[in-house]
Design a protein around this motif. Structure first.
Motif, PDB file in Angstrom:
ATOM      1  N   ARG A 271       0.907  -1.370   0.009  1.00  0.00           N
ATOM      2  CA  ARG A 271      -0.009  -0.035  -0.024  1.00  0.00           C
ATOM      3  C   ARG A 271       1.047   1.132  -0.080  1.00  0.00           C
ATOM      4  N   LEU A 272       0.250   2.344  -0.564  1.00  0.00           N
ATOM      5  CA  LEU A 272       1.156   3.841  -0.290  1.00  0.00           C
ATOM      6  C   LEU A 272       0.750   4.115   1.129  1.00  0.00           C
ATOM      7  N   VAL A 273       1.880   4.943   1.657  1.00  0.00           N
ATOM      8  CA  VAL A 273       1.870   5.594   3.025  1.00  0.00           C
ATOM      9  C   VAL A 273       2.236   7.061   2.511  1.00  0.00           C
ATOM     10  N   VAL A 274       0.971   7.882   2.831  1.00  0.00           N
ATOM     11  CA  VAL A 274       1.139   9.320   2.764  1.00  0.00           C
ATOM     12  C   VAL A 274       1.125  10.071   4.103  1.00  0.00           C
ATOM     13  N   PRO A 275       2.168  10.186   4.858  1.00  0.00           N
ATOM     14  CA  PRO A 275       1.983  10.634   6.224  1.00  0.00           C
ATOM     15  C   PRO A 275       1.200  11.871   6.315  1.00  0.00           C
ATOM     16  N   GLY A 276       0.413  11.969   7.130  1.00  0.00           N
ATOM     17  CA  GLY A 276      -0.150  13.107   7.705  1.00  0.00           C
ATOM     18  C   GLY A 276      -1.593  13.530   6.759  1.00  0.00           C
ATOM     19  N   CYS A 277      -1.638  12.386   5.565  1.00  0.00           N
ATOM     20  CA  CYS A 277      -2.720  12.876   4.942  1.00  0.00           C
ATOM     21  C   CYS A 277      -3.809  11.813   4.794  1.00  0.00           C
ATOM     22  N   GLU A 278      -4.906  12.420   4.203  1.00  0.00           N
ATOM     23  CA  GLU A 278      -6.336  11.560   4.290  1.00  0.00           C
ATOM     24  C   GLU A 278      -5.846  10.099   3.903  1.00  0.00           C
ATOM     25  N   ALA A 279      -6.462   9.352   4.817  1.00  0.00           N
ATOM     26  CA  ALA A 279      -6.176   7.761   4.286  1.00  0.00           C
ATOM     27  C   ALA A 279      -6.541   7.386   3.122  1.00  0.00           C
ATOM     28  N   ASN A 280      -7.723   7.909   2.445  1.00  0.00           N
ATOM     29  CA  ASN A 280      -8.170   7.456   1.022  1.00  0.00           C
ATOM     30  C   ASN A 280      -6.991   7.616   0.143  1.00  0.00           C
ATOM     31  N   ALA A 348      -3.169  12.161  20.955  1.00  0.00           N
ATOM     32  CA  ALA A 348      -3.226  13.558  20.300  1.00  0.00           C
ATOM     33  C   ALA A 348      -2.306  13.356  18.928  1.00  0.00           C
ATOM     34  N   TRP A 349      -2.725  14.017  18.027  1.00  0.00           N
ATOM     35  CA  TRP A 349      -1.871  13.699  16.584  1.00  0.00           C
ATOM     36  C   TRP A 349      -2.035  15.178  15.836  1.00  0.00           C
ATOM     37  N   SER A 350      -1.290  15.027  14.771  1.00  0.00           N
ATOM     38  CA  SER A 350      -1.107  15.931  13.681  1.00  0.00           C
ATOM     39  C   SER A 350      -0.766  15.632  12.545  1.00  0.00           C
ATOM     40  N   GLY A 351      -1.228  15.969  11.458  1.00  0.00           N
ATOM     41  CA  GLY A 351      -1.001  15.607   9.906  1.00  0.00           C
ATOM     42  C   GLY A 351       0.107  16.518   9.532  1.00  0.00           C
ATOM     43  N   ARG A 352       0.437  17.524  10.375  1.00  0.00           N
ATOM     44  CA  ARG A 352       1.479  18.634   9.846  1.00  0.00           C
ATOM     45  C   ARG A 352       2.697  18.495  10.700  1.00  0.00           C
ATOM     46  N   GLY A 353       2.994  17.378  11.291  1.00  0.00           N
ATOM     47  CA  GLY A 353       4.159  17.358  12.329  1.00  0.00           C
ATOM     48  C   GLY A 353       3.733  16.680  13.498  1.00  0.00           C
ATOM     49  N   LYS A 354       4.787  17.361  14.610  1.00  0.00           N
ATOM     50  CA  LYS A 354       4.599  16.783  15.775  1.00  0.00           C
ATOM     51  C   LYS A 354       3.702  17.275  16.730  1.00  0.00           C
ATOM     52  N   VAL A 355       3.275  16.775  17.583  1.00  0.00           N
ATOM     53  CA  VAL A 355       2.318  17.400  18.876  1.00  0.00           C
ATOM     54  C   VAL A 355       3.358  18.225  19.685  1.00  0.00           C
ATOM     55  N   ALA A 356       2.773  19.402  20.051  1.00  0.00           N
ATOM     56  CA  ALA A 356       3.542  20.315  20.838  1.00  0.00           C
ATOM     57  C   ALA A 356       3.082  20.210  22.389  1.00  0.00           C
ATOM     58  N   HIS A 357       1.818  20.595  22.332  1.00  0.00           N
ATOM     59  CA  HIS A 357       1.187  20.592  23.729  1.00  0.00           C
ATOM     60  C   HIS A 357      -0.213  19.902  23.745  1.00  0.00           C
ATOM     61  N   VAL A 358      -0.590  19.089  24.929  1.00  0.00           N
ATOM     62  CA  VAL A 358      -1.926  18.854  24.956  1.00  0.00           C
ATOM     63  C   VAL A 358      -2.267  19.241  26.168  1.00  0.00           C
ATOM     64  N   ASP A 359      -3.506  20.188  26.168  1.00  0.00           N
ATOM     65  CA  ASP A 359      -4.202  20.834  27.698  1.00  0.00           C
ATOM     66  C   ASP A 359      -5.549  20.108  27.732  1.00  0.00           C
ATOM     67  N   VAL A 360      -6.007  19.769  28.942  1.00  0.00           N
ATOM     68  CA  VAL A 360      -7.086  19.225  29.220  1.00  0.00           C
ATOM     69  C   VAL A 360      -7.822  20.234  30.269  1.00  0.00           C
ATOM     70  N   SER A 361      -9.153  20.247  29.822  1.00  0.00           N
ATOM     71  CA  SER A 361     -10.186  21.281  30.615  1.00  0.00           C
ATOM     72  C   SER A 361     -10.846  20.455  31.281  1.00  0.00           C
ATOM     73  N   PHE A 362     -11.463  20.655  32.665  1.00  0.00           N
ATOM     74  CA  PHE A 362     -12.461  20.059  33.197  1.00  0.00           C
ATOM     75  C   PHE A 362     -13.695  20.856  33.400  1.00  0.00           C
ATOM     76  N   ASP A 363     -13.608  21.958  32.565  1.00  0.00           N
ATOM     77  CA  ASP A 363     -14.918  22.968  33.066  1.00  0.00           C
ATOM     78  C   ASP A 363     -15.344  23.449  31.655  1.00  0.00           C
ATOM     79  N   GLY A 364     -15.127  22.636  30.595  1.00  0.00           N
ATOM     80  CA  GLY A 364     -15.850  22.935  29.270  1.00  0.00           C
ATOM     81  C   GLY A 364     -14.847  24.079  28.729  1.00  0.00           C
ATOM     82  N   GLY A 365     -13.672  24.223  28.851  1.00  0.00           N
ATOM     83  CA  GLY A 365     -12.870  25.029  28.163  1.00  0.00           C
ATOM     84  C   GLY A 365     -12.696  26.273  28.881  1.00  0.00           C
ATOM     85  N   LYS A 366     -12.996  26.528  30.041  1.00  0.00           N
ATOM     86  CA  LYS A 366     -12.795  27.842  30.906  1.00  0.00           C
ATOM     87  C   LYS A 366     -11.130  27.812  31.182  1.00  0.00           C
TER      88      LYS A 366
END
Lengths: 453, 355
Positions: A271-280, A348-366
């Motif tokens: 199969r072809l592997v096209v990192p970061g791009c649509e699986a199709n 977490a993941w990104s099609g444009r490179g590496k993940v830099a940060h992940v933040d978690v909220s417990f109050d709906g984003g405040k």
């Protein structure tokens, strides 16, 4: 915590500790449901850990201790070698499966199954749980009879056998592969209460193969060649147009995933592997790569895999997958086990490179708390995050938000919906929200629910 | 707020097809928009202008000639700002509309390639020496496999291979009708091929519009490539249907979608002989062709806020975290996935929505 308790209750030697831990898991609902916490840990205990105190609530509790008498595994021989020449998971893991939603597609040959992300650990998807997406069923191809042809605007059209391909220098990389329709069912509002349904159209495995740039250079691209058109050998003859710059970058033709040959469901033999791009675009059963001067404008890049906007226009050639993240524990397949300390974890993941940060909220984003990574941080691959949380038992709204190395910050759903409407189908990569019901809330206390703002 | 662009493009396409009534009344200077205008917007001699430009109605110059250089409406105007709040609502520079039917080639978005530099080091090795693996093969030996037709029609069977639309309809009914409906209306959950649905959704609660050939597909030629490549579903690329049969079906589906065959808006008749020449003629009359734009993500540029975040980023977008929507029944009418299991009333296991 669980381990420590079992240890204190039961055990004198390492050997018997291992036996009893196995029996403990076997006897409880823990494995099949993925419930990982017992009712042991209260916030108070977490604060200043005292082994005696922690054990005390369990003394005499039969459901915890009665398994110690059984010892079935200890008192008889297990099975011998080569009972399973190809090993399978424990029967107690049988509910950990890829699953589909019957109403999504009219038949199973052009359908999709989702990976149970909520049951996975680390960043590698086992081959048997890799999500499936077929457009014309799965062919069973004899690799001896399989060929890859590179032709079109090249100096020397070439035909490769599998042996030819494996003779090239190899490359192994861990990448996520994500259907751009991942999360599509949630555009108009929340429908489904499981990470498997909301984010399961993706997997992350280690691929091994040969650089596409090597193969293209072997054939020699003519100057007017600007696009490649990979094509599959299956009933769908899948075809997409990929710009040459992308093809010459980090793409490769994979013959292995997670150390063994590709599974048929994932494109055996290549199969072809096209990192970061649509699986199709990761064309399976790859048999032909045509080098061309213009894009083909084929069905999968015009009628499908284009994003309809509210004004009736549509975005096309949207190749890369945006940064995205999801909390896998706790998530709707689980139930909270009482107030106290939790280690909230997810991917977490990104099609444009590496993940830099992940933040978690417990109050709906405040307010947000930065998570730490418990896995390697790789280019265009899953990254496992974890963050400590003291739950006081009140209603909570859990969200995770990824920032990738380009500085892109994952948006909340209302923002994405306002820009792109709800009939887009693809690239729904905004945050999701898990509502944790208050502990004192009748029978649904501690339930975890997928809600949408 | 969203439908302005769509209706403008539709209006201009409709105007193209509305015949020669206005075409004759235009000013003699066919390359300026200074003359008489329809609705004060379109040059009355637009048909002449388009004809003179060899039918390239998507070309910038042609559009400028019809609408005027500084027009604040039509495609030109849209390149400015349609709705500043919606970055998706205007075209971007990285779209190259070219060819006689606007075979748009999108570039890789700069936002994507920039981060590729690190990876490129590993993959772009300019000192590559051919290893001599693989076997050279003549292009002519690949004819059996090469079923690819591009957006310009390269790869189509030669003109003269085909059948009448009526004959094509018979092939269609035999091989396609059971899943796609005799008139392309769809059946058994399989896709409809011909529906007249507006793609503009003014309200987010509108049902998703069905995207079929006439109202969505930008190229007619794609239809032939795809049908010959993949259909009938159970036995694709069938030799007993052959290029003639596949072209016939294509003609029938285009007729079912009322795709015009010329500037006058004439449609395929039952006895029209449909071949690749006719297909390419129709390729530039696909009504939705001008409504695709190239990827220009990211359009969202949020800051990474950690405490007391702006209310637009919190909860429902106004700061209210209690205003959420919950899942109800699934589309097939079954109750929500796994509720008793999630409440631990039943043993964890397969939810009835899942297979």
């Amino acid at each position: 915590m669980t381990d420590q308790i079992v240890e204190k209750v039961a055990v004198q030697t390492d050997e018997s500790r291992n036996q009893s831990r196995r029996a403990f898991l076997k006897g409880s609902a823990a494995v099949a449901g993925g419930v990982m916490f017992t009712q042991a840990a209260t916030a108070a205990e977490g604060a200043g850990y005292d082994a005696k105190k922690a054990v005390a609530p369990y003394a005499g509790k039969e459901e915890i201790t009665n398994v110690l008498q059984d010892q079935a595994a200890r008192k008889s021989l297990g099975f011998g070698v080569r009972k399973y020449p190809y090993g399978m998971p424990s029967p107690y893991e049988k509910e950990v499966q890829r699953r589909t939603l019957e109403w999504l597609t009219p038949d199973s040959m052009a359908s999709i199954t989702m990976t149970p992300l909520q049951q996975l650990h680390g960043i590698i998807t086992p081959n048997g749980l890799h999500f499936e997406r077929f457009h014309g069923g799965v062919p069973t191809i004899n690799p001896d009879e399989h060929r890859l042809v590179i032709h079109g605007l090249v100096e020397r059209p070439l035909i490769f056998t599998m042996d030819d391909l494996k003779r090239f220098p190899s490359v192994s990389r861990i990448h996520f592969v994500e259907c751009p329709a991942n999360g599509a069912m949630e555009w108009k509002g929340v429908q489904l209460n499981s990470v498997q349904w909301t984010h399961g159209m993706m997997s992350c495995v280690e691929y091994t193969g040969v650089r596409l740039s090597d193969l293209l250079k072997e054939a020699g691209i003519k100057p007017e060649g600007k696009w490649i058109i990979p094509e599959g050998a299956d009933a769908s003859g899948m075809s997409r147009s990929i710009p040459l710059d992308l093809a010459m970058d980090d793409c490769f033709v994979a013959y292995a995933q997670n150390g063994e040959a590709l599974r048929r469901e994932q494109g055996y033999p290549i199969r072809l592997v096209v990192p970061g791009c649509e699986a199709n675009m990761w064309v399976k059963y790859l048999r032909r790569i045509m080098v061309h001067d213009v894009p083909m404008q084929h069905r999968e890049e015009t009628s499908k895999y284009t994003e309809l906007m509210p004004d009736g226009t549509a975005q096309r050639f949207s190749w890369y997958m945006e940064a995205n993240s999801v909390i896998t524990y706790p998530s709707p397949d689980f139930k909270m086990q009482g107030p106290g300390k939790y280690y909230v974890r997810g991917l977490a993941w990104s099609g444009r490179g590496k993940v830099a940060h992940v933040d978690v909220s417990f109050d709906g984003g405040k307010n947000w708390k930065e998570a730490h990574f418990t896995s390697p941080v790789l280019d265009k691959a899953w990254t496992r995050f974890e963050v400590e949380w003291d739950w006081d038992g009140s209603e909570a709204f859990l969200m995770s938000r990824v920032t990738d190395e380009t500085g892109y910050v994952q948006p909340p759903m209302p923002q994405m919906r306002n820009l792109e409407g709800t009939n887009n189908v693809y690239h729904r990569t905004a945050m999701v929200t898990w509502r944790v019901h208050a502990w004192e809330n009748g029978k649904s206390g501690g339930m975890i629910e997928n809600v949408q703002y | 707020m969203f439908n302005t662009k769509k209706s403008l493009v539709v209006a201009s396409v409709a105007a193209l097809f509305s015949g020669s009534v206005f075409a004759m009344s235009g000013s003699s200077d066919s390359n300026t928009a200074s003359g008489e205008k329809i609705d004060g917007k379109y040059a009355a001699n637009y048909a002449e202008i388009i004809k003179k430009a060899d039918g390239k109605y998507l070309d910038k110059e042609v559009i400028e000639a019809i609408l005027g250089k500084d027009a604040a409406y039509g495609r030109n105007g849209l390149e400015g700002k349609l709705d500043p709040a919606n970055p998706y609502s205007f075209e971007v520079d990285d779209s190259i509309d070219g060819g006689n039917h606007g075979n748009a080639q999108c570039k890789i978005p700069a936002a994507f390639t920039e981060v590729h530099e690190s990876v490129a080091k590993n993959f772009y090795n300019d000192d590559y020496t051919a290893r001599g693996f693989g076997t050279p093969i003549a292009e002519s030996a690949l004819e059996k496999w090469n079923i690819t037709v591009d957006g310009d029609g390269k790869g189509l069977p030669k003109a003269g291979v085909g059948m009448t639309v009526e004959e094509g309809g018979k092939v269609y009914v035999q091989f396609c009708g059971m899943c796609h409906g005799e008139f392309g209306e769809g059946a058994k959950g399989y896709l409809a091929l011909a529906v007249e649905e507006d793609l503009v959704t003014s309200d987010f609660t509108d049902p998703a519009p069905m995207k079929a050939v006439g109202n969505y597909w930008p190229y007619a030629v794609t239809l032939f490539d795809y049908i010959r490549r993949t259909m009938p579903f159970w036995t694709p690329n069938a030799p007993y249907i052959g290029d003639a049969g596949y072209l016939g079906m294509t003609g029938y589906i285009l007729q079912s979608n009322y795709i015009p065959i010329n500037d006058e808006g004439e449609e395929l008749a039952e006895d029209t002989f449909f071949d690749s020449a006719m297909l390419m003629k129709m390729n530039k009359y696909m009504p939705n062709q001008g409504n695709f734009f190239c990827d220009h993500r990211p359009v969202i540029h949020n800051a990474r806020c950690m405490t007391n975040c702006d209310k637009t980023q919190v909860g429902d977008g106004t700061g209210n975290i209690e205003n959420y929507r919950q899942a109800r029944k699934l589309p097939d009418g079954t109750p929500q996935y796994n509720v008793p299991q999630r409440l631990h009333e039943d043993k964890p296991g397969v939810g009835h929505a899942g297979m």
